[in-house]
Design a protein around this motif. Sequence first.
Motif, PDB file in Angstrom:
ATOM      1  N   LEU A  31       0.847  -1.183   0.000  1.00 12.22           N
ATOM      2  CA  LEU A  31       0.000   0.000   0.000  1.00 12.22           C
ATOM      3  C   LEU A  31       0.884   1.234   0.000  1.00 12.22           C
ATOM      4  O   LEU A  31       2.094   1.140   0.163  1.00 12.22           O
ATOM      5  CB  LEU A  31      -0.879   0.027   1.253  1.00 12.22           C
ATOM      6  CG  LEU A  31      -1.910  -1.087   1.394  1.00 12.22           C
ATOM      7  CD1 LEU A  31      -2.526  -1.049   2.776  1.00 12.22           C
ATOM      8  CD2 LEU A  31      -2.982  -0.942   0.335  1.00 12.22           C
ATOM      9  N   SER A  32       0.267   2.395  -0.133  1.00 12.07           N
ATOM     10  CA  SER A  32       1.020   3.641   0.000  1.00 12.07           C
ATOM     11  C   SER A  32       1.129   3.979   1.488  1.00 12.07           C
ATOM     12  O   SER A  32       0.271   3.577   2.281  1.00 12.07           O
ATOM     13  CB  SER A  32       0.321   4.769  -0.747  1.00 12.07           C
ATOM     14  OG  SER A  32      -0.865   5.126  -0.070  1.00 12.07           O
ATOM     15  N   ASN A  34       0.450   6.755   2.910  1.00 12.24           N
ATOM     16  CA  ASN A  34      -0.762   7.484   3.298  1.00 12.24           C
ATOM     17  C   ASN A  34      -1.960   6.554   3.445  1.00 12.24           C
ATOM     18  O   ASN A  34      -2.828   6.780   4.278  1.00 12.24           O
ATOM     19  CB  ASN A  34      -1.077   8.595   2.306  1.00 12.24           C
ATOM     20  CG  ASN A  34      -0.197   9.805   2.506  1.00 12.24           C
ATOM     21  OD1 ASN A  34       0.313  10.034   3.605  1.00 12.24           O
ATOM     22  ND2 ASN A  34       0.008  10.563   1.451  1.00 12.24           N
ATOM     23  N   GLY A  35      -2.023   5.503   2.636  1.00 11.26           N
ATOM     24  CA  GLY A  35      -3.102   4.518   2.766  1.00 11.26           C
ATOM     25  C   GLY A  35      -3.037   3.805   4.101  1.00 11.26           C
ATOM     26  O   GLY A  35      -4.065   3.579   4.759  1.00 11.26           O
ATOM     27  N   ALA A  39      -5.841   4.166   7.131  1.00 13.80           N
ATOM     28  CA  ALA A  39      -6.498   2.960   7.646  1.00 13.80           C
ATOM     29  C   ALA A  39      -6.354   2.876   9.161  1.00 13.80           C
ATOM     30  O   ALA A  39      -7.302   2.524   9.869  1.00 13.80           O
ATOM     31  CB  ALA A  39      -5.907   1.721   6.986  1.00 13.80           C
ATOM     32  N   ARG A 110      -8.022  -0.556  -0.124  1.00 16.17           N
ATOM     33  CA  ARG A 110      -7.299   0.518  -0.833  1.00 16.17           C
ATOM     34  C   ARG A 110      -8.204   1.671  -1.076  1.00 16.17           C
ATOM     35  O   ARG A 110      -9.338   1.617  -1.168  1.00 16.17           O
ATOM     36  CB  ARG A 110      -6.757  -0.013  -2.148  1.00 16.17           C
ATOM     37  CG  ARG A 110      -5.722  -1.055  -1.875  1.00 16.17           C
ATOM     38  CD  ARG A 110      -5.091  -1.510  -3.134  1.00 16.17           C
ATOM     39  NE  ARG A 110      -4.164  -2.554  -2.752  1.00 16.17           N
ATOM     40  CZ  ARG A 110      -3.129  -2.877  -3.425  1.00 16.17           C
ATOM     41  NH1 ARG A 110      -2.847  -2.278  -4.523  1.00 16.17           N
ATOM     42  NH2 ARG A 110      -2.332  -3.821  -3.038  1.00 16.17           N
TER      43      ARG A 110
END
Length: 110
Positions: A31-32, A34-35, A39, A110
């Motif tokens: 994932l990024s 920021n993701g 979360a 996502r």
Amino acid sequence: MTEPLSATHQYLLAHYGPLLTFKHLAEVLHLSPNGVRMAIVRKRQPLAVALGEARRKLGRRVYFEARMVAEAIDGCGTIPANVTAKLQQGRGSSDKELTTYENCHGGLQR
């Protein structure tokens, strides 16, 4: 006596050391950064809550304990007894509960 290290924990230690940054955690989860951050802040999924508990602040920097991250990843697919009991009784469980555990098993949304 100490518990043997899981394969996930061994991998994290070998590649990232005992503490992971947001960038490292994002690499592991595909994932990024920021993701991952969003979360954890939203706390909608069991994996995100567990990762939030693994978070440690050193000054202004945020790290995640490799041991707790490995436990969260390894234990993510387990369904609590109350959900299992509902399924066995034939009542089923809510779509929200099942979706939460399916998302956890497959990673963060996502």
